[in-house]
Design a protein around this motif. Structure first.
Motif, short mmCIF file in Angstrom:
data_model
loop_
_atom_site.label_atom_id
_atom_site.label_comp_id
_atom_site.label_asym_id
_atom_site.label_seq_id
_atom_site.Cartn_x
_atom_site.Cartn_y
_atom_site.Cartn_z
N GLU A 1 0.85 -1.20 0.00
CA GLU A 1 0.00 0.00 0.00
C GLU A 1 0.88 1.25 0.00
N VAL A 2 0.41 2.28 -0.70
CA VAL A 2 1.19 3.52 -0.77
C VAL A 2 0.45 4.64 -0.03
N GLU A 3 1.18 5.71 0.24
CA GLU A 3 0.65 6.85 0.98
C GLU A 3 -0.52 7.48 0.22
N PRO A 4 -1.39 8.20 0.94
CA PRO A 4 -2.50 8.89 0.27
C PRO A 4 -2.00 9.92 -0.74
N PHE A 5 -2.81 10.17 -1.75
CA PHE A 5 -2.50 11.18 -2.75
C PHE A 5 -3.34 12.42 -2.47
N PRO A 6 -2.71 13.60 -2.42
CA PRO A 6 -3.52 14.81 -2.24
C PRO A 6 -4.40 15.09 -3.44
N GLY A 7 -5.61 15.58 -3.19
CA GLY A 7 -6.52 15.93 -4.27
C GLY A 7 -6.52 17.42 -4.55
N ASP A 8 -7.37 17.82 -5.48
CA ASP A 8 -7.55 19.23 -5.82
C ASP A 8 -9.04 19.45 -6.06
N PRO A 9 -9.81 19.50 -4.94
CA PRO A 9 -11.28 19.53 -5.09
C PRO A 9 -11.77 20.70 -5.95
N GLN A 10 -11.07 21.82 -5.88
CA GLN A 10 -11.55 22.96 -6.67
C GLN A 10 -11.48 22.66 -8.16
N LEU A 11 -10.37 22.09 -8.59
CA LEU A 11 -10.27 21.71 -10.01
C LEU A 11 -11.26 20.59 -10.34
N SER A 12 -11.42 19.64 -9.40
CA SER A 12 -12.39 18.55 -9.62
C SER A 12 -13.78 19.10 -9.89
N TRP A 13 -14.21 20.03 -9.03
CA TRP A 13 -15.58 20.56 -9.20
C TRP A 13 -15.70 21.39 -10.47
N HIS A 14 -14.61 22.05 -10.83
CA HIS A 14 -14.64 22.77 -12.11
C HIS A 14 -14.81 21.79 -13.27
N LEU A 15 -14.06 20.67 -13.23
CA LEU A 15 -14.21 19.64 -14.27
C LEU A 15 -15.65 19.14 -14.32
N VAL A 16 -16.22 18.89 -13.14
CA VAL A 16 -17.59 18.39 -13.06
C VAL A 16 -18.56 19.39 -13.70
N GLU A 17 -18.43 20.66 -13.33
CA GLU A 17 -19.31 21.70 -13.90
C GLU A 17 -19.17 21.74 -15.42
N SER A 18 -17.94 21.75 -15.86
CA SER A 18 -17.67 21.91 -17.28
C SER A 18 -18.13 20.67 -18.08
N LEU A 19 -17.82 19.49 -17.56
CA LEU A 19 -18.17 18.26 -18.30
C LEU A 19 -19.68 18.01 -18.29
#
Lengths: 117, 283
Positions: free
Chosen positions: B90-108
């Protein structure tokens, strides 16, 4: 039971679609549970009881008991979930490849290498 | 503003993680494969992306057959790896970027892609392996934020190659329209492939001729593979070779011409024809 969709047959390959997913649901759900080490231990402790708890059919339970991968596929097993079952016994994908093609592991590996030439 | 620095396409065979933990990269079996990542790391050192949008397919860690989204976007502050059942470290957690994620969601979704959004998402070897291959040092990985995009290749019908290509283009438009405060550099990753099949009497199937044609198409003729149906792709590339859908998505996000930075192709790693490619947008 089908999906009402006609498919072209691909030799030696099952297209895992809705009909397969429905047929194999209990089996795959059990294998999905093997992501958890506690569940792997519970399975090893009493395989029959564990299969029963997940509602496997008699055929599926027998194929689990026999470690019969081709039969498990016929009974709706999905390769990604079955890999977690195989992992309990430390079988890798080349062990499984050999089992399914009737080759020794060395023969199976040689065939892969030959595909690269 | 945000810009796309390039696309990395990489195999994600589970045994890679074991080889890295055993430091087996220099062994004769592994060397031709791992050597392909030296130019990838050199390129990453140069372009220094802030975020990786990782197009991948889950193998039964995050999603089960009870709910199987065709396309899912991670919107979490971090993504955890976990026990996959067969013993890869198992590897360490990966940091996310929720702001970019939500922008992708809005745009897509604005472009009529009907997505599943995930505020919790486990990532399996399809994310962890390529991340480890590109950034072997855990400190380097911790400095990269990720946005995982999951494409269903577990249960038929899969999204078509044409649809994945269109999704990639929409991801490209979403990123380039992102109003970031910093000069945000985004790398696309498409993980999986190339030809392989794990199950059935055709286990071990590899199609070098098709793979080479596909690799060639990525620069000049990127939509070439969209002519094929899901069943065609299973027949031509094997049941799991269909993971080239991730490559197509990551390629399409470059929105136009592309230049090949590096490319490697090696048979076999486990049961797989292993491929590694980096593309940059054409100037």
């Amino acid at each position: 039971m089908g999906t009402g969709t006609t498919r072209h047959e691909i030799p030696g390959t099952t297209i895992f679609d809705g009909a397969e997913a429905q047929k194999g649901y209990a089996l795959n759900k059990m294998c999905f549970s093997f992501n958890d080490g506690t569940n792997r231990a519970a399975f090893l402790d009493d395989e029959e009881a564990y299969c029963h708890r997940y509602g496997l059919s008699d055929d599926q339970t027998k194929a689990i008991r026999d470690r019969d991968v081709l039969r498990l596929l016929e009974l709706g097993g999905h390769p990604y979930y079955l890999a977690k079952f195989a992992g309990i016994f430390r079988l890798d994908v080349q062990d499984l490849g050999a089992l399914q093609t009737g080759l020794s592991k060395e023969e199976f590996q040689a065939r892969l290498v030959a595909a690269g030439r | 503003m945000a810009r796309i620095v390039g696309s990395i396409m990489s195999t994600h065979v589970p045994s890679i993680a074991g080889a890295m933990s055993r430091h087996a990269e220099g062994e004769p079996y592994w060397k031709p494969f791992f050597d392909g990542y030296e130019p990838v790391r050199a390129w990453l050192d140069e372009v220094r992306p802030d975020v990786a949008v990782v197009v991948h397919n889950d193998h039964g860690l995050n999603f089960f057959l009870d709910k199987m989204p065709t396309f899912a976007v991670g919107c979490a502050p971090q993504y955890l790896h976990a026990d996959e059942g067969w013993g890869i470290p198992e590897v360490e957690p990966f940091p996310g970027d929720p702001q970019l994620s939500w922008h992708l969601v809005e745009s897509l979704i604005g472009e009529e892609f009907d997505l599943t959004t995930c505020q919790e998402m486990l990532v399996d070897h399809a994310v962890t392996n390529p991340m480890q291959l590109c950034w072997p040092d855990p400190d380097d990985r911790a400095a990269i934020r990720i946005v995982p995009v999951t494409v269903n290749t577990v249960m038929f019908p899969y999204p078509s190659a044409r649809r994945c290509y269109a999704l990639g283009e929409a991801i490209g438009r979403a990123i380039t329209s992102y109003d970031a405060e910093e000069d945000l550099k985004v790398v696309l990753m498409g993980t999986g492939g190339l030809s392989h099949q794990l199950e059935g009497r055709r286990a071990g199937f590899i199609n070098k001729e098709f793979d080479l044609r596909f690799l060639e198409s990525l620069t000049e003729e990127p939509a070439w593979a969209t002519q094929y149906s899901g069943e065609d792709l299973v027949r031509l590339t094997g049941s799991q070779g269909v993971e080239l859908l991730m490559w197509l998505t990551a390629r399409a996000a470059l929105l136009g011409g592309a230049r090949k930075v590096t490319s490697n192709y090696h048979i076999p790693i486990s049961n797989t024809a292993a491929g590694t490619v980096v593309l940059e947008p054409a100037a």
